[in-house]
Design an enzyme around this catalytic site. Structure first.
Site, PDB file in Angstrom:
ATOM      1  N   HIS A 181     -31.705  -4.593 -13.530  1.00  0.00           N
ATOM      2  CA  HIS A 181     -30.954  -3.503 -13.318  1.00  0.00           C
ATOM      3  C   HIS A 181     -31.227  -2.850 -11.627  1.00  0.00           C
ATOM      4  O   HIS A 181     -30.575  -2.322 -11.004  1.00  0.00           O
ATOM      5  CB  HIS A 181     -30.996  -2.443 -14.249  1.00  0.00           C
ATOM      6  CG  HIS A 181     -29.952  -1.091 -14.056  1.00  0.00           C
ATOM      7  ND1 HIS A 181     -28.614  -1.459 -13.733  1.00  0.00           N
ATOM      8  CD2 HIS A 181     -30.082  -0.019 -13.846  1.00  0.00           C
ATOM      9  CE1 HIS A 181     -28.039  -0.277 -13.691  1.00  0.00           C
ATOM     10  NE2 HIS A 181     -28.779   0.626 -13.462  1.00  0.00           N
TER      11      HIS A 181
ATOM     12  N   ALA B  20     -20.191  -3.625 -10.544  1.00  0.00           N
ATOM     13  CA  ALA B  20     -21.503  -4.577 -10.146  1.00  0.00           C
ATOM     14  C   ALA B  20     -21.344  -5.718 -10.954  1.00  0.00           C
ATOM     15  O   ALA B  20     -21.099  -5.607 -12.139  1.00  0.00           O
ATOM     16  CB  ALA B  20     -22.781  -4.094 -10.256  1.00  0.00           C
TER      17      ALA B  20
ATOM     18  N   TYR C 178     -22.053  -0.356 -24.025  1.00  0.00           N
ATOM     19  CA  TYR C 178     -23.335  -0.378 -24.518  1.00  0.00           C
ATOM     20  C   TYR C 178     -24.112   0.852 -24.830  1.00  0.00           C
ATOM     21  O   TYR C 178     -25.248   1.096 -25.231  1.00  0.00           O
ATOM     22  CB  TYR C 178     -24.272  -1.216 -23.826  1.00  0.00           C
ATOM     23  CG  TYR C 178     -24.385  -0.988 -22.174  1.00  0.00           C
ATOM     24  CD1 TYR C 178     -25.307   0.049 -21.889  1.00  0.00           C
ATOM     25  CD2 TYR C 178     -23.704  -2.030 -21.318  1.00  0.00           C
ATOM     26  CE1 TYR C 178     -25.403   0.411 -20.696  1.00  0.00           C
ATOM     27  CE2 TYR C 178     -23.923  -1.358 -19.932  1.00  0.00           C
ATOM     28  CZ  TYR C 178     -24.747  -0.293 -19.474  1.00  0.00           C
ATOM     29  OH  TYR C 178     -24.804   0.016 -18.204  1.00  0.00           O
ATOM     30  N   GLU C 179     -23.563   1.887 -24.229  1.00  0.00           N
ATOM     31  CA  GLU C 179     -24.236   3.257 -24.190  1.00  0.00           C
ATOM     32  C   GLU C 179     -24.049   3.896 -25.622  1.00  0.00           C
ATOM     33  O   GLU C 179     -24.844   4.659 -26.061  1.00  0.00           O
ATOM     34  CB  GLU C 179     -24.005   4.238 -23.138  1.00  0.00           C
ATOM     35  CG  GLU C 179     -24.328   3.877 -21.705  1.00  0.00           C
ATOM     36  CD  GLU C 179     -23.367   4.494 -20.469  1.00  0.00           C
ATOM     37  OE1 GLU C 179     -24.035   5.621 -20.574  1.00  0.00           O
ATOM     38  OE2 GLU C 179     -22.736   4.082 -20.189  1.00  0.00           O
TER      39      GLU C 179
ATOM     40  N   HIS D 150     -25.368   5.739 -11.152  1.00  0.00           N
ATOM     41  CA  HIS D 150     -23.995   6.175 -11.509  1.00  0.00           C
ATOM     42  C   HIS D 150     -24.117   7.855 -10.974  1.00  0.00           C
ATOM     43  O   HIS D 150     -25.188   8.363 -10.980  1.00  0.00           O
ATOM     44  CB  HIS D 150     -23.411   6.169 -12.954  1.00  0.00           C
ATOM     45  CG  HIS D 150     -22.946   4.660 -13.273  1.00  0.00           C
ATOM     46  ND1 HIS D 150     -21.701   4.573 -13.328  1.00  0.00           N
ATOM     47  CD2 HIS D 150     -23.760   3.774 -13.454  1.00  0.00           C
ATOM     48  CE1 HIS D 150     -21.280   3.043 -13.493  1.00  0.00           C
ATOM     49  NE2 HIS D 150     -22.805   2.622 -13.615  1.00  0.00           N
TER      50      HIS D 150
ATOM     51  N   ASN E  83     -26.279 -10.191  -7.891  1.00  0.00           N
ATOM     52  CA  ASN E  83     -27.043 -11.156  -8.155  1.00  0.00           C
ATOM     53  C   ASN E  83     -26.316 -12.532  -8.767  1.00  0.00           C
ATOM     54  O   ASN E  83     -25.272 -12.486  -9.043  1.00  0.00           O
ATOM     55  CB  ASN E  83     -27.872 -11.036  -9.386  1.00  0.00           C
ATOM     56  CG  ASN E  83     -26.825 -10.385 -10.626  1.00  0.00           C
ATOM     57  OD1 ASN E  83     -26.629  -9.299 -10.700  1.00  0.00           O
ATOM     58  ND2 ASN E  83     -27.035 -11.379 -11.433  1.00  0.00           N
TER      59      ASN E  83
ATOM     60  N   HIS F 179     -20.308   3.198 -20.399  1.00  0.00           N
ATOM     61  CA  HIS F 179     -20.184   1.618 -20.903  1.00  0.00           C
ATOM     62  C   HIS F 179     -20.264   1.582 -22.524  1.00  0.00           C
ATOM     63  O   HIS F 179     -20.982   2.334 -23.037  1.00  0.00           O
ATOM     64  CB  HIS F 179     -21.485   0.970 -20.199  1.00  0.00           C
ATOM     65  CG  HIS F 179     -21.742   0.721 -18.885  1.00  0.00           C
ATOM     66  ND1 HIS F 179     -22.113   2.061 -18.309  1.00  0.00           N
ATOM     67  CD2 HIS F 179     -21.361   0.072 -18.118  1.00  0.00           C
ATOM     68  CE1 HIS F 179     -22.212   1.801 -16.950  1.00  0.00           C
ATOM     69  NE2 HIS F 179     -21.807   0.631 -16.558  1.00  0.00           N
TER      70      HIS F 179
ATOM     71  N   MET G 283     -20.539  -5.856 -17.511  1.00  0.00           N
ATOM     72  CA  MET G 283     -20.776  -5.143 -18.536  1.00  0.00           C
ATOM     73  C   MET G 283     -19.628  -3.952 -18.524  1.00  0.00           C
ATOM     74  O   MET G 283     -19.996  -3.041 -19.634  1.00  0.00           O
ATOM     75  CB  MET G 283     -22.362  -4.470 -18.805  1.00  0.00           C
ATOM     76  CG  MET G 283     -23.319  -5.879 -18.911  1.00  0.00           C
ATOM     77  SD  MET G 283     -24.906  -4.959 -19.010  1.00  0.00           S
ATOM     78  CE  MET G 283     -25.910  -6.408 -18.761  1.00  0.00           C
ATOM     79  N   SER G 284     -18.742  -4.052 -17.925  1.00  0.00           N
ATOM     80  CA  SER G 284     -17.884  -2.884 -17.954  1.00  0.00           C
ATOM     81  C   SER G 284     -16.578  -3.526 -17.618  1.00  0.00           C
ATOM     82  O   SER G 284     -16.102  -4.503 -17.796  1.00  0.00           O
ATOM     83  CB  SER G 284     -18.092  -1.896 -16.665  1.00  0.00           C
ATOM     84  OG  SER G 284     -18.079  -2.264 -15.333  1.00  0.00           O
TER      85      SER G 284
ATOM     86  N   SER H 258     -21.854   0.522 -10.847  1.00  0.00           N
ATOM     87  CA  SER H 258     -23.384   0.893 -10.764  1.00  0.00           C
ATOM     88  C   SER H 258     -23.659   0.644  -9.282  1.00  0.00           C
ATOM     89  O   SER H 258     -23.338  -0.261  -8.529  1.00  0.00           O
ATOM     90  CB  SER H 258     -24.106  -0.276 -11.625  1.00  0.00           C
ATOM     91  OG  SER H 258     -24.057   0.114 -12.792  1.00  0.00           O
TER      92      SER H 258
HETATM   93  N1  HPA Z   1     -24.683  -9.919 -15.794  1.00  0.00           N
HETATM   94  C1  HPA Z   1     -23.989  -8.673 -16.400  1.00  0.00           C
HETATM   95  N2  HPA Z   1     -23.637  -7.657 -15.936  1.00  0.00           N
HETATM   96  C2  HPA Z   1     -24.203  -7.409 -14.460  1.00  0.00           C
HETATM   97  C3  HPA Z   1     -24.875  -8.658 -13.941  1.00  0.00           C
HETATM   98  C4  HPA Z   1     -25.148  -9.705 -14.386  1.00  0.00           C
HETATM   99  O1  HPA Z   1     -25.729 -10.786 -13.903  1.00  0.00           O
HETATM  100  N3  HPA Z   1     -25.047  -8.191 -12.504  1.00  0.00           N
HETATM  101  C5  HPA Z   1     -24.843  -6.948 -12.500  1.00  0.00           C
HETATM  102  N4  HPA Z   1     -24.170  -6.283 -13.596  1.00  0.00           N
END
Ligand code: HPA
Length: 267
Positions: free
Chosen positions: A242, A111, A83-84, A59, A230, A81, A206-207, A29
């Site tokens: 996001h 990310a 989740y998609e 992306h 973050n 992903h 998440m990946s 991402s």
């Molecule tokens: N959690 C899950 N996925 C992420 C995060 C997060 O804090 N930051 C970027 N992708």
């Protein structure tokens, strides 16, 4: 290898030339613009039947075959992903195609949220291991005995060492950590973050984990780097979104590109 992956590899060779690819690079991402780095041949995922329709903003859903620092690469500008689609094996075909094109290793980027005060946003983290906290596996249903993939040194020690050296040569310290996979798409709760911190996680995302499993299944050696975008839920007052991921990723991407180029020069 599936017939589909052989056909797609053939199509890609017709468009981009026959020379084998040495390495795959999967961009996470906010990192998709790295696909523009080489002046290679770009093929939209849409033209590659069975490739994911990478629908997440930030992306860049195309495959670029490019020469970077003298190394022929297959750059995947976007990933699918879990989740998609609810499919953990959504990246299986692209990774099979990569293998078919001759690659022996893949570098995965993502990310991630940080669980450690000494990994603030903008930093990179080299993955030394992972925790499959989602508990889902892309090889469920795979009939061959090869499905029992050892995951002891899933993140290749030689690749890790070379990436650390490349970072050092660029004047950066690339620290290692453990990545925990959550399915998403909702972010984690503070309680979940506290729980995985106790379990030994340093970053959360998440990946990547399903791709690592698939790549090892295919015999590809793996390296992976997180761009910390973050602090994880409950670890700072900053709201998680996001948008924040996309805004912070380019800062890490700049460092990532330097390390990658140096790594490629050493191959
Ligand atoms: N959690 C899950 N996925 C992420 C995060 C997060 O804090 N930051 C970027 N992708």
């Amino acid at each position: 290898m599936s017939r589909k992956s052989k056909e797609l590899a053939q199509l890609i060779r017709e468009r981009a030339g026959k020379a084998p690819v040495r390495l795959g690079l999967v961009l996470g991402s906010g990192l998709g613009h790295l696909a523009e780095a080489g002046n290679g041949t770009a093929i939209a995922y849409e033209e590659l039947e069975g490739f994911p329709h990478a629908g997440v903003s930030g992306h860049n859903p195309k495959l670029v075959i490019a020469e970077l620092e003298g190394v022929r690469l297959a750059i995947f500008g976007g990933r699918a992903h879990y989740y998609e689609s609810g499919r953990a094996d959504a990246m299986r075909l692209p990774l099979e195609v990569l293998h078919e094109l001759g690659a022996e290793s893949v570098l995965l980027t993502n990310a991630a949220g940080s669980l450690r005060a000494d990994f603030p946003p903008g930093r990179l983290m080299l993955l030394e291991d992972h925790i499959n906290f989602a508990g889902i596996n892309p090889l469920i249903g795979e009939p061959s005995e090869r499905r029992f993939v050892p995951m002891t040194e899933a993140y290749d020690p030689q690749i890790r060492k070379a990436l650390r050296t490349a970072a050092h040569d660029e004047g950066m310290v690339l620290r290692e950590g453990v990545y925990a996979w959550f399915s998403g798409p909702s972010f984690e709760t503070p309680a979940e973050i506290r729980a995985i911190r106790e379990l030994g996680a340093d970053a959360v995302g998440m990946s990547t984990v399903p791709e690592v499993i698939l790549a090892r299944f295919l015999g590809l050696r793996v390296g992976a780097i997180s761009v910390i975008t973050n602090m994880a839920a409950g670890m700072s007052d900053e709201p998680i979104s996001h948008e924040q991921t996309k805004a912070m990723a380019p800062i890490g991407a700049e460092k990532l590109e330097k390390i990658l180029r140096r790594y490629l020069r050493g191959l």
